[in-house]
Motif scaffolding. Structure first.
Motif, PDB file in Angstrom:
ATOM      1  N   ARG A   1       0.723  -1.332  -0.221  1.00 32.38           N
ATOM      2  CA  ARG A   1      -0.003  -0.151   0.148  1.00 32.38           C
ATOM      3  C   ARG A   1       1.206   1.289  -0.335  1.00 32.38           C
ATOM      4  N   CYS A   2       0.813   2.114  -1.008  1.00 31.78           N
ATOM      5  CA  CYS A   2       1.379   3.155  -1.020  1.00 31.78           C
ATOM      6  C   CYS A   2       1.645   4.162  -0.672  1.00 31.78           C
ATOM      7  N   PRO A   3       2.230   5.083   0.970  1.00 33.60           N
ATOM      8  CA  PRO A   3       1.584   5.834   1.716  1.00 33.60           C
ATOM      9  C   PRO A   3       1.721   7.761   1.375  1.00 33.60           C
ATOM     10  N   GLY A   4       2.021   7.537  -0.507  1.00 33.55           N
ATOM     11  CA  GLY A   4       1.230   9.465  -0.695  1.00 33.55           C
ATOM     12  C   GLY A   4       0.046   8.655  -1.374  1.00 33.55           C
ATOM     13  N   CYS A   5      -0.922   7.928  -1.717  1.00 33.21           N
ATOM     14  CA  CYS A   5      -1.623   7.883  -2.152  1.00 33.21           C
ATOM     15  C   CYS A   5      -2.733   6.660  -2.004  1.00 33.21           C
ATOM     16  N   HIS A   6      -2.853   5.518  -0.635  1.00 29.39           N
ATOM     17  CA  HIS A   6      -3.239   4.227  -0.334  1.00 29.39           C
ATOM     18  C   HIS A   6      -3.642   3.794  -1.525  1.00 29.39           C
ATOM     19  N   GLN A   7      -3.254   3.348  -2.438  1.00 23.75           N
ATOM     20  CA  GLN A   7      -3.868   3.193  -3.566  1.00 23.75           C
ATOM     21  C   GLN A   7      -2.738   1.494  -3.422  1.00 23.75           C
ATOM     22  N   PRO A   8      -2.842   0.219  -4.193  1.00 16.94           N
ATOM     23  CA  PRO A   8      -2.006  -0.106  -3.943  1.00 16.94           C
ATOM     24  C   PRO A   8      -1.211  -0.704  -4.749  1.00 16.94           C
ATOM     25  N   ILE A   9       0.086  -1.250  -4.377  1.00 13.00           N
ATOM     26  CA  ILE A   9       1.074  -1.281  -5.504  1.00 13.00           C
ATOM     27  C   ILE A   9       1.247  -2.857  -5.822  1.00 13.00           C
TER      28      ILE A   9
ATOM     29  N   VAL B   1      11.729   1.545  -2.689  1.00 13.07           N
ATOM     30  CA  VAL B   1      11.142   1.615  -1.437  1.00 13.07           C
ATOM     31  C   VAL B   1      12.509   2.209  -0.299  1.00 13.07           C
ATOM     32  N   THR B   2      11.887   2.404   0.652  1.00 10.98           N
ATOM     33  CA  THR B   2      12.342   3.741   1.105  1.00 10.98           C
ATOM     34  C   THR B   2      12.422   3.583   3.164  1.00 10.98           C
ATOM     35  N   TRP B   3      13.436   4.006   3.134  1.00  7.81           N
ATOM     36  CA  TRP B   3      13.636   4.297   5.370  1.00  7.81           C
ATOM     37  C   TRP B   3      14.608   5.258   6.288  1.00  7.81           C
ATOM     38  N   PRO B   4      14.036   4.965   6.641  1.00  8.20           N
ATOM     39  CA  PRO B   4      14.999   6.404   7.608  1.00  8.20           C
ATOM     40  C   PRO B   4      16.389   5.730   7.600  1.00  8.20           C
ATOM     41  N   ASP B   5      17.448   5.969   7.640  1.00  8.69           N
ATOM     42  CA  ASP B   5      19.054   6.411   7.344  1.00  8.69           C
ATOM     43  C   ASP B   5      20.105   7.046   8.015  1.00  8.69           C
ATOM     44  N   ASP B   6      18.957   7.930   9.399  1.00  5.02           N
ATOM     45  CA  ASP B   6      19.566   8.686  10.097  1.00  5.02           C
ATOM     46  C   ASP B   6      19.539   7.645  11.059  1.00  5.02           C
ATOM     47  N   GLY B   7      19.531   6.768  11.382  1.00  6.76           N
ATOM     48  CA  GLY B   7      19.694   5.728  12.890  1.00  6.76           C
ATOM     49  C   GLY B   7      18.570   5.803  13.571  1.00  6.76           C
ATOM     50  N   LEU B   8      17.647   6.392  13.237  1.00  2.69           N
ATOM     51  CA  LEU B   8      16.784   6.609  14.617  1.00  2.69           C
ATOM     52  C   LEU B   8      15.255   5.509  13.976  1.00  2.69           C
ATOM     53  N   GLY B   9      15.698   5.111  12.725  1.00  8.28           N
ATOM     54  CA  GLY B   9      14.557   4.376  12.383  1.00  8.28           C
ATOM     55  C   GLY B   9      14.526   2.566  12.723  1.00  8.28           C
ATOM     56  N   SER B  10      13.978   1.351  11.665  1.00  8.55           N
ATOM     57  CA  SER B  10      13.616   0.073  11.884  1.00  8.55           C
ATOM     58  C   SER B  10      13.783  -0.090  10.453  1.00  8.55           C
ATOM     59  N   ILE B  11      13.858  -1.577  10.096  1.00  6.73           N
ATOM     60  CA  ILE B  11      13.930  -2.333   9.333  1.00  6.73           C
ATOM     61  C   ILE B  11      11.926  -2.480   8.975  1.00  6.73           C
ATOM     62  N   ASP B  12      11.318  -1.695  10.394  1.00  4.64           N
ATOM     63  CA  ASP B  12      10.392  -1.868  10.187  1.00  4.64           C
ATOM     64  C   ASP B  12       9.737  -0.816   9.801  1.00  4.64           C
ATOM     65  N   ASP B  13      10.397   0.550   9.390  1.00  4.62           N
ATOM     66  CA  ASP B  13       9.468   1.707   9.019  1.00  4.62           C
ATOM     67  C   ASP B  13       9.731   1.894   7.704  1.00  4.62           C
ATOM     68  N   ARG B  14      10.146   0.667   6.478  1.00  2.12           N
ATOM     69  CA  ARG B  14      10.209   0.765   5.345  1.00  2.12           C
ATOM     70  C   ARG B  14       9.606   1.083   4.931  1.00  2.12           C
ATOM     71  N   ARG B  15       8.503   1.975   3.604  1.00  2.00           N
ATOM     72  CA  ARG B  15       7.843   2.307   2.793  1.00  2.00           C
ATOM     73  C   ARG B  15       7.726   2.289   1.718  1.00  2.00           C
ATOM     74  N   HIS B  16       6.808   0.812   0.427  1.00  2.00           N
ATOM     75  CA  HIS B  16       6.932   0.777  -0.292  1.00  2.00           C
ATOM     76  C   HIS B  16       6.020   2.434  -1.257  1.00  2.00           C
ATOM     77  N   TRP B  17       6.548   3.197  -2.122  1.00  2.00           N
ATOM     78  CA  TRP B  17       6.091   4.012  -2.940  1.00  2.00           C
ATOM     79  C   TRP B  17       6.099   3.771  -4.298  1.00  2.00           C
ATOM     80  N   HIS B  18       4.045   4.128  -5.265  1.00  4.13           N
ATOM     81  CA  HIS B  18       4.456   3.846  -6.777  1.00  4.13           C
ATOM     82  C   HIS B  18       6.045   5.543  -7.223  1.00  4.13           C
ATOM     83  N   ALA B  19       6.740   5.177  -7.432  1.00  2.00           N
ATOM     84  CA  ALA B  19       7.445   5.730  -8.059  1.00  2.00           C
ATOM     85  C   ALA B  19       7.258   7.296  -8.221  1.00  2.00           C
ATOM     86  N   SER B  20       6.259   7.611  -8.861  1.00  2.00           N
ATOM     87  CA  SER B  20       4.971   9.119  -8.866  1.00  2.00           C
ATOM     88  C   SER B  20       4.903   9.851  -8.093  1.00  2.00           C
ATOM     89  N   CYS B  21       4.659   9.179  -6.880  1.00  2.00           N
ATOM     90  CA  CYS B  21       3.868   9.487  -5.521  1.00  2.00           C
ATOM     91  C   CYS B  21       5.042   9.620  -5.048  1.00  2.00           C
TER      92      CYS B  21
END
Length: 90
Positions: free
Chosen positions: A48-56, A64-84
Protein backbone atom coordinates in the motif's frame (compact mmCIF):
# COMPACT_ATOMS: atom_id res chain seq x y z
CA UNK A 1 29.50 -18.53 -24.77
CA UNK A 2 27.73 -15.24 -23.90
CA UNK A 3 29.36 -12.89 -21.47
CA UNK A 4 27.74 -12.38 -18.06
CA UNK A 5 27.09 -8.68 -17.50
CA UNK A 6 25.97 -8.98 -13.89
CA UNK A 7 27.97 -10.00 -10.89
CA UNK A 8 26.99 -13.28 -9.37
CA UNK A 9 25.51 -12.81 -5.92
CA UNK A 10 28.54 -14.35 -4.20
CA UNK A 11 30.78 -11.79 -5.93
CA UNK A 12 28.78 -8.84 -4.57
CA UNK A 13 29.69 -7.19 -1.28
CA UNK A 14 28.04 -8.94 1.66
CA UNK A 15 25.85 -5.88 2.38
CA UNK A 16 24.41 -6.01 -1.16
CA UNK A 17 23.77 -9.76 -1.54
CA UNK A 18 20.21 -10.51 -2.47
CA UNK A 19 19.48 -6.79 -2.90
CA UNK A 20 18.03 -5.49 -6.15
CA UNK A 21 17.69 -1.96 -7.46
CA UNK A 22 19.74 1.20 -7.13
CA UNK A 23 20.27 2.88 -3.76
CA UNK A 24 20.44 6.60 -3.10
CA UNK A 25 20.18 8.80 -0.03
CA UNK A 26 17.99 11.89 0.25
CA UNK A 27 16.99 14.33 2.97
CA UNK A 28 13.27 14.89 3.34
CA UNK A 29 11.16 16.11 6.24
CA UNK A 30 14.28 16.83 8.30
CA UNK A 31 15.47 13.20 8.08
CA UNK A 32 17.91 11.27 5.94
CA UNK A 33 16.28 8.48 3.91
CA UNK A 34 17.64 5.53 1.96
CA UNK A 35 15.75 5.13 -1.31
CA UNK A 36 15.90 1.98 -3.42
CA UNK A 37 14.27 1.87 -6.85
CA UNK A 38 12.97 -1.62 -7.64
CA UNK A 39 12.10 -3.04 -11.02
CA UNK A 40 8.83 -4.86 -11.45
CA UNK A 41 10.61 -8.20 -11.80
CA UNK A 42 11.73 -8.10 -8.15
CA UNK A 43 8.32 -7.17 -6.77
CA UNK A 44 6.32 -10.23 -5.67
CA UNK A 45 3.86 -8.84 -3.11
CA UNK A 46 1.14 -6.21 -2.99
CA UNK A 47 2.00 -3.10 -0.95
CA UNK A 48 0.00 0.00 0.00
CA UNK A 49 1.56 3.30 -1.12
CA UNK A 50 1.67 5.88 1.70
CA UNK A 51 1.43 8.70 -0.85
CA UNK A 52 -1.88 7.79 -2.50
CA UNK A 53 -3.03 4.88 -0.29
CA UNK A 54 -3.57 2.74 -3.40
CA UNK A 55 -2.12 -0.76 -3.87
CA UNK A 56 1.17 -1.40 -5.62
CA UNK A 57 0.56 -4.63 -7.51
CA UNK A 58 3.16 -7.41 -7.86
CA UNK A 59 5.34 -6.84 -10.91
CA UNK A 60 5.08 -3.05 -10.66
CA UNK A 61 8.27 -1.00 -10.50
CA UNK A 62 8.29 1.13 -7.35
CA UNK A 63 10.44 2.76 -4.65
CA UNK A 64 11.24 1.48 -1.16
CA UNK A 65 12.30 4.02 1.47
CA UNK A 66 13.49 3.77 5.06
CA UNK A 67 15.06 6.15 7.58
CA UNK A 68 18.82 6.22 7.23
CA UNK A 69 19.56 8.47 10.18
CA UNK A 70 19.96 5.76 12.80
CA UNK A 71 16.57 6.55 14.35
CA UNK A 72 14.44 4.05 12.42
CA UNK A 73 14.39 0.33 11.90
CA UNK A 74 13.58 -2.18 9.17
CA UNK A 75 9.94 -1.90 10.25
CA UNK A 76 9.94 1.70 9.00
CA UNK A 77 10.35 0.66 5.34
CA UNK A 78 7.66 2.01 3.05
CA UNK A 79 6.87 1.06 -0.55
CA UNK A 80 5.82 4.00 -2.76
CA UNK A 81 4.73 4.35 -6.37
CA UNK A 82 7.67 6.10 -8.03
CA UNK A 83 5.40 8.98 -9.11
CA UNK A 84 4.04 9.40 -5.56
CA UNK A 85 7.59 9.52 -4.15
CA UNK A 86 8.54 12.20 -6.69
CA UNK A 87 5.39 14.22 -5.89
CA UNK A 88 5.72 13.95 -2.08
CA UNK A 89 7.11 17.49 -1.83
CA UNK A 90 4.08 19.10 -3.46
Amino acid sequence: MPRANRRRDEQRPLSMRGVHGTLEHVTWGGRRWAVRRLSGSTSLRTYRCPGCHQPISPGTAHVVTWPDDGLGSIDDRRHWHASCWRARRG
